[in-house]
Design a protein around this motif. Structure first.
Motif, PDB file in Angstrom:
ATOM      1  N   ARG A  45      82.618  -9.427  -9.407  1.00  0.00           N
ATOM      2  CA  ARG A  45      81.192  -9.055  -9.481  1.00  0.00           C
ATOM      3  C   ARG A  45      80.953  -7.573  -9.195  1.00  0.00           C
ATOM      4  O   ARG A  45      79.962  -7.014  -9.623  1.00  0.00           O
ATOM      5  CB  ARG A  45      80.388  -9.919  -8.524  1.00  0.00           C
ATOM      6  N   PHE A  46      81.816  -6.940  -8.410  1.00  0.00           N
ATOM      7  CA  PHE A  46      81.750  -5.520  -8.087  1.00  0.00           C
ATOM      8  C   PHE A  46      80.371  -5.067  -7.578  1.00  0.00           C
ATOM      9  O   PHE A  46      79.724  -4.221  -8.187  1.00  0.00           O
ATOM     10  CB  PHE A  46      82.168  -4.671  -9.293  1.00  0.00           C
ATOM     11  N   PRO A  47      79.917  -5.609  -6.441  1.00  0.00           N
ATOM     12  CA  PRO A  47      78.593  -5.225  -5.933  1.00  0.00           C
ATOM     13  C   PRO A  47      78.487  -3.742  -5.558  1.00  0.00           C
ATOM     14  O   PRO A  47      77.447  -3.118  -5.781  1.00  0.00           O
ATOM     15  CB  PRO A  47      78.398  -6.126  -4.706  1.00  0.00           C
ATOM     16  N   GLU A  48      79.555  -3.160  -5.006  1.00  0.00           N
ATOM     17  CA  GLU A  48      79.513  -1.738  -4.632  1.00  0.00           C
ATOM     18  C   GLU A  48      79.411  -0.854  -5.867  1.00  0.00           C
ATOM     19  O   GLU A  48      78.649   0.115  -5.894  1.00  0.00           O
ATOM     20  CB  GLU A  48      80.753  -1.355  -3.813  1.00  0.00           C
ATOM     21  N   LEU A  49      80.172  -1.178  -6.895  1.00  0.00           N
ATOM     22  CA  LEU A  49      80.123  -0.407  -8.136  1.00  0.00           C
ATOM     23  C   LEU A  49      78.735  -0.505  -8.770  1.00  0.00           C
ATOM     24  O   LEU A  49      78.183   0.496  -9.224  1.00  0.00           O
ATOM     25  CB  LEU A  49      81.188  -0.886  -9.119  1.00  0.00           C
ATOM     26  N   ASN A  50      78.167  -1.694  -8.794  1.00  0.00           N
ATOM     27  CA  ASN A  50      76.826  -1.858  -9.379  1.00  0.00           C
ATOM     28  C   ASN A  50      75.773  -1.072  -8.605  1.00  0.00           C
ATOM     29  O   ASN A  50      74.889  -0.462  -9.209  1.00  0.00           O
ATOM     30  CB  ASN A  50      76.450  -3.336  -9.448  1.00  0.00           C
ATOM     31  N   ARG A  51      75.891  -1.048  -7.285  1.00  0.00           N
ATOM     32  CA  ARG A  51      74.964  -0.247  -6.477  1.00  0.00           C
ATOM     33  C   ARG A  51      75.107   1.243  -6.809  1.00  0.00           C
ATOM     34  O   ARG A  51      74.120   1.964  -6.953  1.00  0.00           O
ATOM     35  CB  ARG A  51      75.223  -0.464  -4.986  1.00  0.00           C
TER      36      ARG A  51
END
Length: 90
Positions: A45-51
């Motif tokens: 999901r890569f939450p840090e990248l999306n942020r």
């Protein structure tokens, strides 16, 4: 304590994320510039990248052309096998 938080994140599946972001230069939109960014993130999901990409879209003038991602888990299951036998040395 930072060390224990980092270790907990790794146990949860976080790994090293490297993202290459190609973006258009604001003054010369036909030219692409490369930006390399690394952090610990949770695949797939890569939450840090999306942020980070949301921040980029809101705060940085260069429009993103493409993003290439590489991810490596920092802690993985260990391969092991049981010894079936015994060696006797005199």
């Amino acid at each position: 304590m930072k060390t224990s938080l980092d270790f907990e994140k790794r146990l949860l599946g976080y790994g090293l994320l490297t993202a290459e972001i190609l973006y258009r230069l604001p003054d010369h939109p036909k030219l692409l510039q490369s930006f390399l960014w690394q952090t610990e993130d949770l695949a797939p999901r890569f939450p840090e990248l999306n942020r980070f990409l949301d921040f980029w879209e809101k705060e940085i003038d260069g429009r993103i052309h493409s993003v290439r991602v590489a991810h490596q888990n920092l802690i993985e299951p260990v391969d092991f096998r049981y010894a079936n036998g015994e060696i006797v040395i005199h």
